[in-house]
Design an enzyme around this catalytic site. Structure first.
Site, PDB file in Angstrom:
ATOM      1  N   GLN A 110     -68.204  55.286 -48.795  1.00 32.13           N
ATOM      2  CA  GLN A 110     -68.864  54.035 -49.183  1.00 32.13           C
ATOM      3  C   GLN A 110     -68.488  52.882 -48.249  1.00 32.13           C
ATOM      4  O   GLN A 110     -69.309  52.018 -47.944  1.00 32.13           O
ATOM      5  CB  GLN A 110     -68.467  53.695 -50.627  1.00 32.13           C
ATOM      6  CG  GLN A 110     -69.316  52.629 -51.275  1.00 32.13           C
ATOM      7  CD  GLN A 110     -70.607  53.181 -51.861  1.00 32.13           C
ATOM      8  OE1 GLN A 110     -70.613  54.216 -52.509  1.00 32.13           O
ATOM      9  NE2 GLN A 110     -71.709  52.496 -51.621  1.00 32.13           N
ATOM     10  N   LYS A 125     -65.234  53.016 -55.362  1.00 32.83           N
ATOM     11  CA  LYS A 125     -65.941  54.015 -56.176  1.00 32.83           C
ATOM     12  C   LYS A 125     -65.090  54.270 -57.403  1.00 32.83           C
ATOM     13  O   LYS A 125     -63.882  54.057 -57.386  1.00 32.83           O
ATOM     14  CB  LYS A 125     -66.115  55.317 -55.379  1.00 32.83           C
ATOM     15  CG  LYS A 125     -67.173  56.239 -55.920  1.00 32.83           C
ATOM     16  CD  LYS A 125     -68.569  55.879 -55.433  1.00 32.83           C
ATOM     17  CE  LYS A 125     -69.630  56.695 -56.134  1.00 32.83           C
ATOM     18  NZ  LYS A 125     -70.955  56.500 -55.539  1.00 32.83           N
ATOM     19  N   GLY A 164     -74.288  52.357 -60.642  1.00 33.05           N
ATOM     20  CA  GLY A 164     -74.434  53.712 -61.174  1.00 33.05           C
ATOM     21  C   GLY A 164     -74.198  54.785 -60.122  1.00 33.05           C
ATOM     22  O   GLY A 164     -74.035  54.497 -58.936  1.00 33.05           O
ATOM     23  N   ASP A 165     -74.134  56.010 -60.568  1.00 30.78           N
ATOM     24  CA  ASP A 165     -74.064  57.199 -59.709  1.00 30.78           C
ATOM     25  C   ASP A 165     -74.406  58.363 -60.641  1.00 30.78           C
ATOM     26  O   ASP A 165     -75.034  58.150 -61.691  1.00 30.78           O
ATOM     27  CB  ASP A 165     -72.661  57.341 -59.089  1.00 30.78           C
ATOM     28  CG  ASP A 165     -72.606  58.410 -57.988  1.00 30.78           C
ATOM     29  OD1 ASP A 165     -73.031  58.118 -56.863  1.00 30.78           O
ATOM     30  OD2 ASP A 165     -72.160  59.546 -58.246  1.00 30.78           O
ATOM     31  N   SER A 375     -78.555  46.912 -54.060  1.00 27.83           N
ATOM     32  CA  SER A 375     -77.569  46.329 -54.970  1.00 27.83           C
ATOM     33  C   SER A 375     -77.079  44.995 -54.415  1.00 27.83           C
ATOM     34  O   SER A 375     -76.883  44.031 -55.161  1.00 27.83           O
ATOM     35  CB  SER A 375     -76.371  47.271 -55.141  1.00 27.83           C
ATOM     36  OG  SER A 375     -76.684  48.287 -56.062  1.00 27.83           O
TER      37      SER A 375
HETATM   38  P1  NDP Z   1     -78.315  61.619 -61.326  1.00 30.68           P
HETATM   39  O1  NDP Z   1     -77.252  61.818 -62.332  1.00 30.68           O
HETATM   40  O2  NDP Z   1     -79.463  60.741 -61.648  1.00 30.68           O
HETATM   41  O3  NDP Z   1     -78.907  63.030 -60.847  1.00 30.68           O
HETATM   42  C1  NDP Z   1     -78.099  64.003 -60.298  1.00 30.68           C
HETATM   43  C2  NDP Z   1     -78.933  65.252 -60.079  1.00 30.68           C
HETATM   44  O4  NDP Z   1     -78.169  66.191 -59.352  1.00 30.68           O
HETATM   45  C3  NDP Z   1     -79.328  65.933 -61.372  1.00 30.68           C
HETATM   46  O5  NDP Z   1     -80.552  66.591 -61.204  1.00 30.68           O
HETATM   47  C4  NDP Z   1     -78.190  66.934 -61.566  1.00 30.68           C
HETATM   48  O6  NDP Z   1     -78.513  68.042 -62.385  1.00 30.68           O
HETATM   49  C5  NDP Z   1     -77.945  67.371 -60.150  1.00 30.68           C
HETATM   50  N1  NDP Z   1     -76.555  67.824 -60.017  1.00 30.68           N
HETATM   51  C6  NDP Z   1     -75.440  67.126 -60.329  1.00 30.68           C
HETATM   52  N2  NDP Z   1     -74.346  67.872 -60.113  1.00 30.68           N
HETATM   53  C7  NDP Z   1     -74.800  69.041 -59.663  1.00 30.68           C
HETATM   54  C8  NDP Z   1     -74.162  70.240 -59.254  1.00 30.68           C
HETATM   55  N3  NDP Z   1     -72.826  70.360 -59.304  1.00 30.68           N
HETATM   56  N4  NDP Z   1     -74.948  71.262 -58.817  1.00 30.68           N
HETATM   57  C9  NDP Z   1     -76.295  71.132 -58.776  1.00 30.68           C
HETATM   58  N5  NDP Z   1     -76.948  70.030 -59.157  1.00 30.68           N
HETATM   59  C10 NDP Z   1     -76.217  69.011 -59.596  1.00 30.68           C
HETATM   60  O7  NDP Z   1     -77.555  61.092 -60.007  1.00 30.68           O
HETATM   61  P2  NDP Z   1     -78.154  60.337 -58.739  1.00 30.68           P
HETATM   62  O8  NDP Z   1     -79.527  60.798 -58.469  1.00 30.68           O
HETATM   63  O9  NDP Z   1     -77.891  58.886 -58.934  1.00 30.68           O
HETATM   64  O10 NDP Z   1     -77.162  60.821 -57.581  1.00 30.68           O
HETATM   65  C11 NDP Z   1     -77.412  61.995 -56.810  1.00 30.68           C
HETATM   66  C12 NDP Z   1     -76.591  61.935 -55.527  1.00 30.68           C
HETATM   67  O11 NDP Z   1     -76.961  60.757 -54.783  1.00 30.68           O
HETATM   68  C13 NDP Z   1     -75.072  61.834 -55.699  1.00 30.68           C
HETATM   69  O12 NDP Z   1     -74.443  62.501 -54.635  1.00 30.68           O
HETATM   70  C14 NDP Z   1     -74.815  60.338 -55.589  1.00 30.68           C
HETATM   71  O13 NDP Z   1     -73.479  60.065 -55.199  1.00 30.68           O
HETATM   72  C15 NDP Z   1     -75.803  59.985 -54.489  1.00 30.68           C
HETATM   73  N6  NDP Z   1     -76.179  58.586 -54.403  1.00 30.68           N
HETATM   74  C16 NDP Z   1     -76.728  57.929 -55.474  1.00 30.68           C
HETATM   75  C17 NDP Z   1     -77.105  56.612 -55.359  1.00 30.68           C
HETATM   76  C18 NDP Z   1     -77.812  55.893 -56.469  1.00 30.68           C
HETATM   77  O14 NDP Z   1     -78.258  54.759 -56.233  1.00 30.68           O
HETATM   78  N7  NDP Z   1     -77.985  56.471 -57.644  1.00 30.68           N
HETATM   79  C19 NDP Z   1     -76.845  55.841 -54.126  1.00 30.68           C
HETATM   80  C20 NDP Z   1     -76.352  56.651 -53.024  1.00 30.68           C
HETATM   81  C21 NDP Z   1     -76.013  57.950 -53.191  1.00 30.68           C
HETATM   82  P3  NDP Z   1     -77.960  68.126 -63.900  1.00 30.68           P
HETATM   83  O15 NDP Z   1     -78.776  67.132 -64.665  1.00 30.68           O
HETATM   84  O16 NDP Z   1     -78.188  69.532 -64.297  1.00 30.68           O
HETATM   85  O17 NDP Z   1     -76.504  67.760 -63.848  1.00 30.68           O
END
Ligand code: NDP
Length: 443
Positions: A110, A125, A164-165, A375
């Protein structure tokens, strides 16, 4: 041994049992090594030693009561990594896999990502091993309130601004913000990703996914290609994946697959995103339910999404979800561009396969920076007590992503490794922080 490699070796010894943090440090330090070693002022000032050591790590107990009346206890943590260029900024993750190693890797990434956005934000984080899946709204609220009852004393609009994350969306941020406001008796922009009625920004929800695709679009454009009529595979089906898929579709690409942690769907006709939003954003269901909306789609349990043939791959789920074999399968099937929507989704071996095969590879710290950049736009709107329109925010996001692309391209060129955006992003992100740390003395 060079200064950089020596610091890396020492850091691994001093932080045992932190594999994800080791991986993030190794990826960054090995690529910036020649640059750092040609600047002895960094070694003299101990810049790397300071950069890899968080300014502060806060760990705490989060007790709460579940719907059966039983007391549950989770771990809570916030890593305030680096505040050289602005208040700590970075998301909170609620997922059972959360460990100090994962939060440190995310916080370290980050710092560089926030530097790349060009905005005044430091890096941090946090999160918890709490699993929101299957919990009632009341349980989520009880957990969030307890989490904030400790965290509130460490954050603030000019100190540390979480977001969020994974596992933390609008609902969780609302509960945490409400508790924060109650405890400090002040209405301030201490969170981003807030609801629109209490200081949130339009386009923040879409920003990470849209930003990823804006950067990919620019990268393809500068290489004489485009997303139009391209087949795209996106992993995950959460915030980042959904809005990345939406922007790909708007630009004329066809998204044929999405996944969650249980499996993936393949829809040769192109994913119906309104069905995905109903399943994921309203029902909080599983991606397997997509077949109820599109019976011709194929659901496959487990991993394997990267075996689907595509032109462009966008891993948007989680760290290390795409390994060396997956990368080889993508290359074999003709994939020519990969953009990391998630943080560190490709393993180091997978990244190497992409680079060796001249796949255009956009690393997460550049490609998914649109979320945190927006953000920062939310923070600006809060400070100015104003609210920009969706289009205003979206335009700013787009120009930030194009700028990031140009900056990492220039840094890669200067380091004599044209089109290696991993090295470009790491050097460009590092230089701004390191030079600022030099200016601020030994702190
Ligand atoms: P969400 O919780 O909205 O979605 C996460 C998705 O990834 C879900 O479909 C989830 O499935 C899947 N997932 C999580 N863990 C696993 C795993 N171990 N194996 C397979 N699938 C998995 O999170 P985000 O979309 O916000 O975040 C996704 C990624 O993007 C992360 O790496 C986060 O750090 C990164 N990110 C997010 C930002 C944001 O603004 N939200 C900004 C920059 C980066 P299930 O529902 O089954 O768990």
């Amino acid at each position: 041994m060079s200064y950089t490699m020596n610091v890396l070796e020492q850091a691994k010894k001093k932080n045992p049992y932190e594999p994800e943090f080791h991986q993030a440090m190794t990826e960054i330090l090995t690529t910036i090594q020649p640059f750092v070693d040609s600047h002895p002022e960094y070694e003299k000032a101990g810049i790397l030693e300071r950069l890899i050591e968080p300014e502060r790590v806060i760990m705490f107990r989060v007790p709460w009561v579940d719907d059966t009346g039983k007391v549950q206890v989770n771990k809570g943590c916030r890593v305030q990594f680096n505040s050289a260029i602005g208040p700590y900024k970075g998301g909170l993750r609620f997922h059972p896999s959360v460990s100090l190693s994962i939060i440190k890797f995310l916080g370290f990434e980050q710092v560089f990502k926030n530097s790349l956005t060009g905005q005044p934000i430091g890096g941090g984080k946090g999160g918890s091993d709490f699993d929101p899946k299957g919990r009632s709204d009341r349980e989520i609220m009880a957990f969030c309130q307890s989490f904030m009852t400790e965290l509130f004393r460490h954050i603030g609009a000019n100190t540390d601004v979480p977001a969020g994350d994974i596992g933390v969306g609008g609902r969780e941020i609302g509960f945490m913000y409400g508790q924060y406001k109650r405890l400090v008796n002040s209405f301030e922009g201490v969170f981003t990703g807030k609801g629109l009625t209490y200081g949130g920004s339009l386009a923040r929800r879409e920003a990470t996914g849209y930003g990823l695709v804006y950067l990919m679009d620019e990268m393809l454009r500068q290489h004489g290609k485009s997303l139009k009529d391209k087949t795209v595979v996106v992993s995950g089906s959460g915030n980042v994946a959904t809005y990345a898929a939406e922007k790909v579709q708007q630009l004329g690409g066809k998204v044929v697959a999405l996944s969650d942690s249980a499996g993936f769907i393949y829809d040769a006709g192109g994913i119906d995103l309104s069905a995905v939003k109903k399943i994921k954003e309203i029902k909080r269901g599983r991606i397997s339910e997509y077949k109820n909306y599109r019976p011709d789609a194929v659901y496959t349990g487990g991993k394997g999404i990267w075996n689907i043939s595509c032109d462009v791959a966008l891993p948007c789920a989680t760290q290390n979800e795409l390994n060396e074999d997956d990368a080889k399968a993508l290359v074999k099937n003709g994939c020519f561009a990969v953009g990391e929507g998630a943080n560190m989704p490709a393993t180091m071996e997978a990244t190497e396969v992409f680079l060796q095969n001249k796949v255009l590879f956009a690393p997460g710290k550049a490609a998914n920076a649109g979320g945190v950049a927006t953000s920062a736009l939310e923070m600006s709107q809060n400070s100015m007590r104003t609210a920009w329109s969706f289009d205003e925010v979206d335009q700013k996001l787009k120009s930030i992503m194009v700028n990031i692309y140009n900056n990492i391209t220039a840094a890669a060129k200067e380091a004599n490794c044209e089109d290696n955006f991993v090295t470009g992003a790491n050097i460009a992100g590092f230089k701004k922080i390191a030079d600022t740390m030099l200016l601020q003395g030994v702190v």
